[in-house]
Scaffold this motif. Sequence first.
Motif, PDB file in Angstrom:
ATOM      1  N   HIS A  68      44.140  39.814  18.584  1.00 41.89           N
ATOM      2  CA  HIS A  68      43.454  38.586  17.987  1.00 41.89           C
ATOM      3  C   HIS A  68      43.774  37.025  18.359  1.00 41.89           C
ATOM      4  O   HIS A  68      44.715  36.389  18.017  1.00 41.89           O
ATOM      5  CB  HIS A  68      43.832  38.470  16.405  1.00 41.89           C
ATOM      6  N   PRO A  69      42.846  36.906  19.742  1.00 42.08           N
ATOM      7  CA  PRO A  69      43.224  35.616  20.323  1.00 42.08           C
ATOM      8  C   PRO A  69      43.433  34.527  19.685  1.00 42.08           C
ATOM      9  O   PRO A  69      43.926  33.613  20.099  1.00 42.08           O
ATOM     10  CB  PRO A  69      42.456  35.664  21.448  1.00 42.08           C
ATOM     11  N   ARG A  70      42.580  34.198  18.382  1.00 40.27           N
ATOM     12  CA  ARG A  70      42.558  33.007  17.761  1.00 40.27           C
ATOM     13  C   ARG A  70      43.890  32.731  16.845  1.00 40.27           C
ATOM     14  O   ARG A  70      43.953  31.880  16.260  1.00 40.27           O
ATOM     15  CB  ARG A  70      41.360  33.166  16.648  1.00 40.27           C
ATOM     16  N   LEU A  71      44.598  33.819  16.646  1.00 38.77           N
ATOM     17  CA  LEU A  71      45.857  33.856  15.867  1.00 38.77           C
ATOM     18  C   LEU A  71      46.887  33.397  16.854  1.00 38.77           C
ATOM     19  O   LEU A  71      46.861  33.567  18.159  1.00 38.77           O
ATOM     20  CB  LEU A  71      46.332  35.301  15.463  1.00 38.77           C
ATOM     21  N   SER A  72      47.868  32.910  16.199  1.00 38.23           N
ATOM     22  CA  SER A  72      49.084  32.229  16.882  1.00 38.23           C
ATOM     23  C   SER A  72      50.281  32.914  16.265  1.00 38.23           C
ATOM     24  O   SER A  72      50.434  33.520  15.217  1.00 38.23           O
ATOM     25  CB  SER A  72      49.156  30.746  16.917  1.00 38.23           C
TER      26      SER A  72
END
Length: 59
Positions: free
Chosen positions: A44-48
């Motif tokens: 999930h690249p939008r998650l940090s």
Amino acid sequence: MQKIISDPKIMMGKPVILGTRITVELILEKLAAGETPQQILEAHPRLSDEGIKAALAFA
């Protein structure tokens, strides 16, 4: 730390990470299934990392 929001128009009102459609529930399920935070972030690249921490704090 990122905020958790609940909006009836987003994911049927389930708590999500602000700016995403990634639910707290999904993050917790993945962690419970044995996924590492790094694996979740890769999926999930939008998650940090802060989003994962916020989900844990929310729970």
